[in-house]
Design a protein around this motif. Structure first.
Motif, PDB file in Angstrom:
ATOM      1  N   ASP A 298       0.867  -1.185   0.000  1.00 41.35           N
ATOM      2  CA  ASP A 298       0.000   0.000   0.000  1.00 41.35           C
ATOM      3  C   ASP A 298       0.903   1.235   0.000  1.00 41.35           C
ATOM      4  N   PRO A 299       1.051   1.928  -1.140  1.00 42.80           N
ATOM      5  CA  PRO A 299       1.994   3.052  -1.227  1.00 42.80           C
ATOM      6  C   PRO A 299       1.748   4.140  -0.190  1.00 42.80           C
ATOM      7  N   LEU A 300       0.474   4.465   0.067  1.00 40.05           N
ATOM      8  CA  LEU A 300       0.167   5.565   0.973  1.00 40.05           C
ATOM      9  C   LEU A 300       0.549   5.220   2.409  1.00 40.05           C
ATOM     10  N   PHE A 340      -0.421  -4.235  14.419  1.00 36.60           N
ATOM     11  CA  PHE A 340      -1.057  -4.384  13.108  1.00 36.60           C
ATOM     12  C   PHE A 340      -0.346  -5.402  12.226  1.00 36.60           C
ATOM     13  N   PHE A 341       0.984  -5.527  12.368  1.00 30.35           N
ATOM     14  CA  PHE A 341       1.702  -6.512  11.568  1.00 30.35           C
ATOM     15  C   PHE A 341       1.463  -7.937  12.062  1.00 30.35           C
ATOM     16  N   THR A 342       0.944  -8.075  13.272  1.00 30.63           N
ATOM     17  CA  THR A 342       0.644  -9.413  13.789  1.00 30.63           C
ATOM     18  C   THR A 342      -0.853  -9.710  13.798  1.00 30.63           C
ATOM     19  N   THR A 347      -5.859  -3.691   6.160  1.00 30.14           N
ATOM     20  CA  THR A 347      -6.774  -2.841   5.389  1.00 30.14           C
ATOM     21  C   THR A 347      -6.048  -1.556   4.993  1.00 30.14           C
ATOM     22  N   PRO A 348      -6.606  -0.806   4.047  1.00 28.53           N
ATOM     23  CA  PRO A 348      -5.948   0.421   3.569  1.00 28.53           C
ATOM     24  C   PRO A 348      -5.952   1.581   4.567  1.00 28.53           C
TER      25      PRO A 348
END
Length: 385
Positions: A298-300, A340-342, A347-348
C-alpha cells in the motif's frame, strides 16, 4: 520575508482548493453504499436520537420496533434483512441474551449530532474543516521557507486523506481529528523547556486518546507509546512529579473510555466483557509476512510510516525537548506497528491514525521549537534597536 508570505498564501489557496473539491465530492455521497459497518454506526446514532443519551447505549435488536435496521439492510439489498439472527456486525451476548452492535458507541454519538438522512457527509465536512484549521495553524507558525514547505505539504496531504482512505470507515473521521489535536498538545508538552514540564497537559492528551477508543477499539494502541514513555521516565528517576504524570495520564485515559465501558456494561452485562463476542473477524495475533507485504504494497500507508520513522530518527539528533518527542513517537510507532503486523487482516486505513498522530506531533514539535528559539532572538534584536 516576502517570499515566505507569498508561499504561505499559495498553500492557503491550495488548502482551500482541496477543501472545496472534497466538499463537492461529499455532497454527492450516498449513505447506503452497501457497507454493513455503516449501517451499525448509523443505527447507534438513531438509538441516541430516539431514546436519548442514556438509554441510547442499549443496542439490543429488540429495540428495532420501528424497523430502522431492517429498512437500512433492505435498502442495500441485504438478502436476510428480515432475519434478526443474521444481522451484520451484531453479536449475541450470553450474559444478557441480547443481540447487540459490536462496535463502541463513539461514532454513533458523533453521527447523532446531525439530522437523520444527512449525517455522514456533514460529519466528514466538519472533520475536514477541523483538519484544515490545524493545517492553517501549523502554517502560521512556520518562520522559515523550509518549515513553510514542510507545513504546507503535510497540510495538503492531511486534508486530502479525509476522503481517501478516511472514508473507508466512519470511525476514521473523528479519529484523525483527535490525532491532530493530540499531536499538537503532545508537541507543546514535550518540546518545551525540560525544566518546566507542563504535567497538566497530560490530562487532555490522555482524555482525548481515551475518546479515540470509543470510535474504534484498536485506537487503544495510540496511547501505548505514551504509557511506555511515562513508565520508563518514572523508572529512570522515581520522583513524585513523574509519578503524577503517569497518574494524571492514566486517570484521564480511563475517563475518555467511559462511554465504551458503559456500553459494555449495558449490552454485554459487564464493563469488562466485549460486545464482539465470537465474531469471526476477531482473530488471535499471529505474525505473518503476508500481512506485512499487504501493508508494504500500500503506497500511501508505507509512505506515511517511512516519513514518520525517518522524521523521528532525525529529531533524535536534536535538542533535549525535541529528542523527547522523537523517543515518544518511535515507541508509539513500534508498538502500533507490532500490533497491526501481527493482526491477520490488513486494510488500507489501519495504520493511518498512528501515522497521522506521529506526523502531526513531529511537525508541531519542530514548529514550536523554532518559535521558542526565535522569540529570544527577536526580543534581543528589539532591545538592541
Amino acid at each position: 520575508m516576502k517570499k515566505i508570505h507569498t508561499s504561505k498564501a499559495f498553500f492557503v489557496v491550495l488548502f482551500l482548493a482541496v477543501l472545496v473539491g472534497h466538499f463537492w465530492t461529499m455532497m454527492r455521497w450516498n449513505e447506503a453504499r452497501g457497507v454493513y459497518d455503516d449501517i451499525c454506526y448509523l443505527r447507534q446514532a438513531h438509538l441516541f436520537q430516539r431514546f436519548g443519551l442514556v438509554e441510547g447505549f442499549d443496542t439490543s435488536l429488540t429495540r428495532d420496533d420501528d424497523g430502522y435496521q431492517k429498512a437500512k439492510l433492505k435498502e442495500i439489498g441485504y438478502p436476510d434483512w428480515n432475519d434478526t439472527t443474521a444481522a451484520p456486525c451484531h453479536n449475541l451476548m450470553p450474559a444478557t441474551g441480547k443481540v447487540v452492535i459490536q462496535y463502541p458507541p463513539g461514532v454513533g454519538l458523533v453521527l447523532a449530532l446531525f439530522p437523520p438522512g444527512h449525517q455522514v457527509a456533514p460529519m466528514y465536512m466538519l472533520a475536514t474543516i477541523v483538519v484544515l484549521g490545524f493545517a492553517l495553524f501549523a502554517l502560521s507558525l512556520a518562520r522559515s521557507m523550509r518549515l513553510v514547505l514542510m507545513a504546507g505539504t503535510f497540510g495538503c496531504l492531511a486534508i486530502y486523506l479525509m476522503v481517501n482512505p478516511v472514508k473507508a470507515s466512519y470511525s476514521m473521521a473523528p479519529t484523525v481529528v483527535v490525532c491532530a489535536l493530540v499531536g499538537c498538545l503532545t508537541a507543546r508538552w514535550l518540546a518545551g523547556p525540560r525544566s518546566q514540564p507542563n504535567i497538566w497537559l497530560l490530562a487532555p492528551i490522555g482524555f482525548l486518546l481515551g475518546l479515540t477508543v470509543d470510535f474504534r477499539l484498536a485506537n487503544l494502541f495510540l496511547a501505548s507509546g505514551y504509557g511506555l514513555f511515562l513508565l520508563v521516565a518514572f523508572l529512570a528517576k522515581r520522583t513524585m512529579s513523574r509519578f503524577l504524570q503517569g497518574l494524571v495520564f492514566g486517570v484521564a485515559l480511563l475517563a475518555g473510555v467511559i462511554p465504551t465501558i458503559v456500553s459494555y456494561a449495558v449490552n454485554a452485562g459487564s464493563p469488562f466483557a466485549s460486545t464482539y463476542g465470537n465474531n469471526p473477524d476477531v482473530r488471535p495475533l499471529d505474525f505473518s509476512f503476508a500481512v506485512v507485504r499487504d501493508y508494504l504494497a500500500d503506497p500511501l500507508q508505507t509512505l506515511l510510516i517511512v516519513i514518520g520513522i525517518a522524521g523521528s530518527i532525525w529529531l533524535l539528533r536534536q535538542a533535549n525537548g525535541i529528542r523527547r518527542v522523537a523517543l515518544l513517537t518511535i515507541a508509539n510507532l513500534a508498538l502500533n506497528l507490532a500490533f497491526f503486523f501481527t493482526y491477520p487482516i490488513a486494510t488500507p486505513y489501519y495504520t493511518i491514525p498512528i501515522s497521522l498522530l506521529t506526523l502531526w506531533t513531529l511537525l508541531f514539535a519542530v514548529l514550536f521549537q523554532e518559535a521558542s528559539e526565535g522569540a529570544p532572538e527577536a526580543a534581543a534584536s528589539a532591545t538592541a534597536r
